[in-house]
Design an enzyme around this catalytic site. Sequence first.
Site, PDB file in Angstrom:
ATOM      1  N   LYS A  82       0.814  -1.216   0.000  1.00 57.45           N
ATOM      2  CA  LYS A  82       0.000   0.000   0.000  1.00 57.45           C
ATOM      3  C   LYS A  82       0.852   1.272   0.000  1.00 57.45           C
ATOM      4  O   LYS A  82       2.032   1.236   0.352  1.00 57.45           O
ATOM      5  CB  LYS A  82      -0.951  -0.009   1.212  1.00 57.45           C
ATOM      6  CG  LYS A  82      -1.911  -1.206   1.208  1.00 57.45           C
ATOM      7  CD  LYS A  82      -2.796  -1.216  -0.028  1.00 57.45           C
ATOM      8  CE  LYS A  82      -3.903  -2.236   0.015  1.00 57.45           C
ATOM      9  NZ  LYS A  82      -3.512  -3.624  -0.182  1.00 57.45           N
TER      10      LYS A  82
HETATM   11  C1  LIG Z   1     -10.069  -3.775  -1.732  1.00 50.14           C
HETATM   12  C2  LIG Z   1      -9.411  -4.375  -0.522  1.00 50.14           C
HETATM   13  N1  LIG Z   1     -10.105  -4.419   0.622  1.00 50.14           N
HETATM   14  C3  LIG Z   1      -9.561  -4.941   1.748  1.00 50.14           C
HETATM   15  C4  LIG Z   1      -8.282  -5.443   1.759  1.00 50.14           C
HETATM   16  C5  LIG Z   1      -7.742  -6.053   3.025  1.00 50.14           C
HETATM   17  O1  LIG Z   1      -6.658  -5.335   3.526  1.00 50.14           O
HETATM   18  P1  LIG Z   1      -5.773  -5.982   4.710  1.00 50.14           P
HETATM   19  O2  LIG Z   1      -4.815  -6.925   4.072  1.00 50.14           O
HETATM   20  O3  LIG Z   1      -5.097  -4.805   5.337  1.00 50.14           O
HETATM   21  O4  LIG Z   1      -6.719  -6.640   5.642  1.00 50.14           O
HETATM   22  C6  LIG Z   1      -7.526  -5.414   0.590  1.00 50.14           C
HETATM   23  C7  LIG Z   1      -6.162  -5.957   0.589  1.00 50.14           C
HETATM   24  O5  LIG Z   1      -5.335  -5.672  -0.199  1.00 50.14           O
HETATM   25  C8  LIG Z   1      -8.107  -4.885  -0.584  1.00 50.14           C
HETATM   26  O6  LIG Z   1      -7.419  -4.869  -1.735  1.00 50.14           O
END
Ligand SMILES: Cc1ncc(COP(=O)(O)O)c(C=O)c1O
Length: 403
Positions: free
Chosen positions: A200
């Site tokens: 990110k």
């Molecule tokens: C659109 C979206 N939502 C949620 C997430 C979940 O993020 P995390 O890995 O921080 O839980 C991601 C992960 O890349 C994502 O691409």
Amino acid sequence: MTATNDSLPAVAGGVPLRNEVLPFYRPAIDESDIKLVSDTLRSGWLTLGPVTTDLERELAEYLGVKNVIAVNSCSAAMFLALKALGVGPGDEVVTSAMTFTSTVNTIIHTGATPVLADIETETFCVSPQEIEKRTTPRTKAFMPVHFGGQACRIDEVLDLARSRGIRVIEDAAHSFGASYNGKKIGTFGDATAFSFYATKNLTTGEGGCLSTADDGLAKRLRQLSYHGMSHDSWSRYADRGAWFYEVNVPGYKCNMSDVLSALGLSQLRKVDELTARRTKVARWFIERLADSAYFELPRIRPGNQHTWHLFVIRLRLERLKIDRDTFTKALGAENIGCSVHFIPVYKHPFFRSYIDETDTYPVCEEYFSRCVSLPIFPSMREEDVDDVVTAMNRIAAYYERTQ
Ligand SMILES: Cc1ncc(COP(=O)(O)O)c(C=O)c1O
């Protein structure tokens, strides 16, 4: 480094364009990150503590929002927001069919039913008209996804939600720093979830946060994120000693640690610079691919400030003899990393019981058949972009469909 100008793609027996792999993503960690993390390690305080409090305060200032709660992932953030807003069995939550599985998993974990809405062609974000079509009297919340680094039509989603008394939890995993009409994502809905995962724009390796203007909601979120312990009780019963706490609700263990918060603080202080570097890479791609007969460029909706978390091109399949999967393999053979965002949620076996044959997602289907996420990261150089574009053109020319 370009190894050859040979026009035969590597997948068809040519020499790979690059000797060294250009990864899909390379994290941007520098000495300032390492210093702040080391200082925290040396401080002796590793878990939730003063550095996390600093991170939350600086995140809130950056976003221009009253409350930020740091947690250990965006998935945890979304789940906590759903729970704190009372979403549970019998409720429906409408979200995008084009998202990472965790958006939908979190809805299922509350006992509510996920309902998928199709996306719009322009931004790959969920379409407000599609959300409206799928809204029923059981709909308790909308979870729009700000896809790839730009805002969905959040104003329209909010209007619809307010007219029906529906809560809005935004999945802004991709969009830390993005804004719509000059207002930062994180300041619109009831709560917004961000991801600080390794790829990110702002990373803590793993991590995330929630933003909300609602003090009451912030208090419930904070409590749920840390075993259900109430900060109030710490101050109310201070005379009983530092060991005393009170649990009014069985919470979860989703808090951030100070070690990761230190990385977050250091990243936050340069996040605009990191995003500016991604924007430069996006511009190089746009300049080189603007007139392409084979590739369609991503578009930015007016009013949106894009963070370029993803750079997604779509293949003009009518001009090619190969499909998207063969194209990504061919790019890999040239030693160029790429990815696909995402496999539509309804294609996953676990989701089949939630849909029937009347649920169709034509825009998602069309998008998925031809989308490719190109490498984009802050340290990518103009020569790297040249390599990617040369490789893409080499593959496309070789597999061009002649009428
Ligand atoms: C659109 C979206 N939502 C949620 C997430 C979940 O993020 P995390 O890995 O921080 O839980 C991601 C992960 O890349 C994502 O691409």
